[in-house]
Design an enzyme around this catalytic site. Sequence first.
Site, PDB file in Angstrom:
ATOM      1  N   LYS A  84       0.832  -1.216   0.000  1.00 10.33           N
ATOM      2  CA  LYS A  84       0.000   0.000   0.000  1.00 10.33           C
ATOM      3  C   LYS A  84       0.868   1.268   0.000  1.00 10.33           C
ATOM      4  O   LYS A  84       0.611   2.222  -0.747  1.00 10.33           O
ATOM      5  CB  LYS A  84      -0.934  -0.030   1.213  1.00 10.33           C
ATOM      6  CG  LYS A  84      -1.679   1.255   1.474  1.00 10.33           C
ATOM      7  CD  LYS A  84      -2.692   1.585   0.395  1.00 10.33           C
ATOM      8  CE  LYS A  84      -3.165   3.019   0.545  1.00 10.33           C
ATOM      9  NZ  LYS A  84      -4.146   3.423  -0.425  1.00 10.33           N
ATOM     10  N   CYS A 103      -3.566  11.108   1.690  1.00  9.30           N
ATOM     11  CA  CYS A 103      -2.891   9.860   1.316  1.00  9.30           C
ATOM     12  C   CYS A 103      -1.546  10.123   0.637  1.00  9.30           C
ATOM     13  O   CYS A 103      -0.506   9.986   1.263  1.00  9.30           O
ATOM     14  CB  CYS A 103      -3.801   9.035   0.411  1.00  9.30           C
ATOM     15  SG  CYS A 103      -5.291   8.480   1.241  1.00  9.30           S
TER      16      CYS A 103
HETATM   17  N1  LIG Z   1      -9.554   8.611   1.787  1.00  5.25           N
HETATM   18  C1  LIG Z   1      -8.863   7.865   0.952  1.00  5.25           C
HETATM   19  O1  LIG Z   1      -8.848   8.130  -0.259  1.00  5.25           O
HETATM   20  C2  LIG Z   1      -8.128   6.607   1.442  1.00  5.25           C
HETATM   21  C3  LIG Z   1      -7.695   5.690   0.499  1.00  5.25           C
HETATM   22  C4  LIG Z   1      -7.050   4.543   0.914  1.00  5.25           C
HETATM   23  C5  LIG Z   1      -6.828   4.323   2.264  1.00  5.25           C
HETATM   24  N2  LIG Z   1      -7.245   5.227   3.188  1.00  5.25           N
HETATM   25  C6  LIG Z   1      -6.971   4.917   4.617  1.00  5.25           C
HETATM   26  O2  LIG Z   1      -8.181   4.982   5.332  1.00  5.25           O
HETATM   27  C7  LIG Z   1      -8.038   5.825   6.464  1.00  5.25           C
HETATM   28  C8  LIG Z   1      -9.370   6.466   6.767  1.00  5.25           C
HETATM   29  O3  LIG Z   1      -9.674   7.318   5.686  1.00  5.25           O
HETATM   30  P1  LIG Z   1     -11.075   8.020   5.517  1.00  5.25           P
HETATM   31  O4  LIG Z   1     -10.993   8.745   4.219  1.00  5.25           O
HETATM   32  O5  LIG Z   1     -12.197   7.058   5.732  1.00  5.25           O
HETATM   33  O6  LIG Z   1     -11.056   9.069   6.729  1.00  5.25           O
HETATM   34  P2  LIG Z   1     -12.241  10.016   7.208  1.00  5.25           P
HETATM   35  O7  LIG Z   1     -11.585  11.177   7.811  1.00  5.25           O
HETATM   36  O8  LIG Z   1     -13.233  10.201   6.109  1.00  5.25           O
HETATM   37  O9  LIG Z   1     -12.988   9.152   8.331  1.00  5.25           O
HETATM   38  C9  LIG Z   1     -12.389   8.730   9.506  1.00  5.25           C
HETATM   39  C10 LIG Z   1     -13.476   8.361  10.510  1.00  5.25           C
HETATM   40  O10 LIG Z   1     -12.822   7.813  11.654  1.00  5.25           O
HETATM   41  C11 LIG Z   1     -13.479   8.336  12.805  1.00  5.25           C
HETATM   42  N3  LIG Z   1     -12.592   8.255  13.965  1.00  5.25           N
HETATM   43  C12 LIG Z   1     -11.588   9.103  14.308  1.00  5.25           C
HETATM   44  N4  LIG Z   1     -11.025   8.695  15.455  1.00  5.25           N
HETATM   45  C13 LIG Z   1     -11.674   7.568  15.833  1.00  5.25           C
HETATM   46  C14 LIG Z   1     -11.537   6.677  16.931  1.00  5.25           C
HETATM   47  N5  LIG Z   1     -10.614   6.865  17.869  1.00  5.25           N
HETATM   48  N6  LIG Z   1     -12.378   5.630  17.000  1.00  5.25           N
HETATM   49  C15 LIG Z   1     -13.321   5.411  16.063  1.00  5.25           C
HETATM   50  N7  LIG Z   1     -13.500   6.235  14.998  1.00  5.25           N
HETATM   51  C16 LIG Z   1     -12.673   7.285  14.890  1.00  5.25           C
HETATM   52  C17 LIG Z   1     -13.851   9.754  12.419  1.00  5.25           C
HETATM   53  O11 LIG Z   1     -14.866  10.267  13.264  1.00  5.25           O
HETATM   54  C18 LIG Z   1     -14.297   9.559  10.974  1.00  5.25           C
HETATM   55  O12 LIG Z   1     -15.678   9.271  10.885  1.00  5.25           O
HETATM   56  C19 LIG Z   1      -6.935   6.821   6.007  1.00  5.25           C
HETATM   57  O13 LIG Z   1      -6.236   7.454   7.020  1.00  5.25           O
HETATM   58  C20 LIG Z   1      -6.015   5.900   5.256  1.00  5.25           C
HETATM   59  O14 LIG Z   1      -5.178   5.233   6.156  1.00  5.25           O
HETATM   60  C21 LIG Z   1      -7.910   6.365   2.790  1.00  5.25           C
END
Ligand SMILES: NC(=O)c1ccc[n+]([C@@H]2O[C@H](COP(=O)([O-])OP(=O)(O)OC[C@H]3O[C@@H](n4cnc5c(N)ncnc54)[C@H](O)[C@@H]3O)[C@@H](O)[C@H]2O)c1
Length: 445
Positions: free
Chosen positions: A227, A281
């Site tokens: 990744k 990202c």
């Molecule tokens: N957004 C992208 O394009 C993408 C692509 C590939 C991978 N990712 C991975 O996925 C992760 C999450 O991305 P996302 O876009 O969904 O983020 P996001 O910011 O849209 O959502 C994160 C969620 O996690 C919740 N959260 C925060 N702290 C928490 C806790 N302690 N316990 C439970 N929930 C909690 C937040 O309230 C929020 O609803 C990224 O950091 C990355 O590692 C993201």
Amino acid sequence: MKIYGLEKNKIIEVFKAGEITVSVYGLGKMGLPLAAVFADKGAKVIGVDIDKKVVDGVNKGTNHIPEEPELTKIVEKNVSNGRLCATTDLVYGAKNSEVMIIIVPTFLDTNNNPDLSIVTSVCKSISKGLEVGDFVSLESTVPPRTTHDIILPILEASGLKKGEFGVAHCPERTMSGTVLRDITRAYPKVVGGIDAESTETAEALYSVINEKGVIPVKDATTAEAVKVVEGVYRDVNIALANQLALVCEEIGINAMEVFKVANTQPYSQLHTPSCGVGGHCIPVYPYFLIKTVNRDTSLLELARKINDGMARYTLEKIKSLLNGGLFEKNILVLGLTYRGGVKETRKSPGVSLVKLLKESGARVFAYDPLLSLEEVEEFGAKYVQIEKAEDLDAVIIASDHKEFKSIDWFEIGKRMRNKVLIDGTQLVDPEQIKLNGFWFYGIGR
Ligand SMILES: NC(=O)c1ccc[n+]([C@@H]2O[C@H](COP(=O)([O-])OP(=O)(O)OC[C@H]3O[C@@H](n4cnc5c(N)ncnc54)[C@H](O)[C@@H]3O)[C@@H](O)[C@H]2O)c1
């Protein structure tokens, strides 16, 4: 039903029969689609998030991710049939499920060191509800070795030992806006466990939701590296495209034409030059290697520097098109999200441009179809819709929202003081813009 260590076919059978409960930690842009898909394929799903508004919304059957319109129906259906619910109680999630999936954000601190504090705090809560036979899947992107060196010891603080429960890294490889398609039918899932049983458990679980199948790799560290390397590849490739675009400018040729034709050769896959790389990202993941290994990562560091420098380069271009100073010039930045159609402003080039323009003394206006007046003005720009803007000296397109494609530049130009348009995203046709009497600059064109 506990599934760690069961035969793959048995796991698939009990999943489809609705005998597995899965907790998904983090109901954001990635987590809500994942939770909804697991429920849709037969699992009982508990979504876990610290944001009460998100949890209350999901429990009402609401989709809060506007980028994923297909998701609305799936959330609504699975909440009403009782397969999807949500809670803010992190330990409850672990105590009441056999599979825990972590998809919360990972960040950088102010020195660009990986900040895994959200992932580790979620793991601590999970360890309070961990039982023999449970399975934990970490989907958040992390530096290689995190699952083995950090996650496993936190889970073992429960008193259970490796072998009594399973852990795998199963990276979320999708992009905001196409998550549902990507996780169910676009390309395979990668999974790597801390032991062979964990890898097999992950393989079985994800094979039910992804019709393109699953690629099991040797271990969790390999899956983590897959990744991170994908993200680094894109960052370095964009830096190359940006540097070559500026070289093409000096030579006096159109980089977009050069790249398009070069890419007809199968080994050339140049990305698109732009005024910067944003989101949480691509600009983040290179540091997951730069800051954690001792080997030479100078290429990765240079790529970061080139991509971060594009906003300043764009600023210098505006200055030269306006013959020098920006003091009290009226500049409109179109697009504060890092990419068209995705409501995400972290590390966005548009936001960097607002800051740089303000530092240069310009009067900065901004508009983004996905942001409200309050959300725009939080970044220090004055909100204005382009049709209502008067006396502008320049407009900069900083993210490729589809709404910007249909702007009537002839009409807008009539009300501008200086007709300068800068396209930082390769969105408009330069010839058309010039026909409307504009001074135009596009990266590499
Ligand atoms: N957004 C992208 O394009 C993408 C692509 C590939 C991978 N990712 C991975 O996925 C992760 C999450 O991305 P996302 O876009 O969904 O983020 P996001 O910011 O849209 O959502 C994160 C969620 O996690 C919740 N959260 C925060 N702290 C928490 C806790 N302690 N316990 C439970 N929930 C909690 C937040 O309230 C929020 O609803 C990224 O950091 C990355 O590692 C993201």
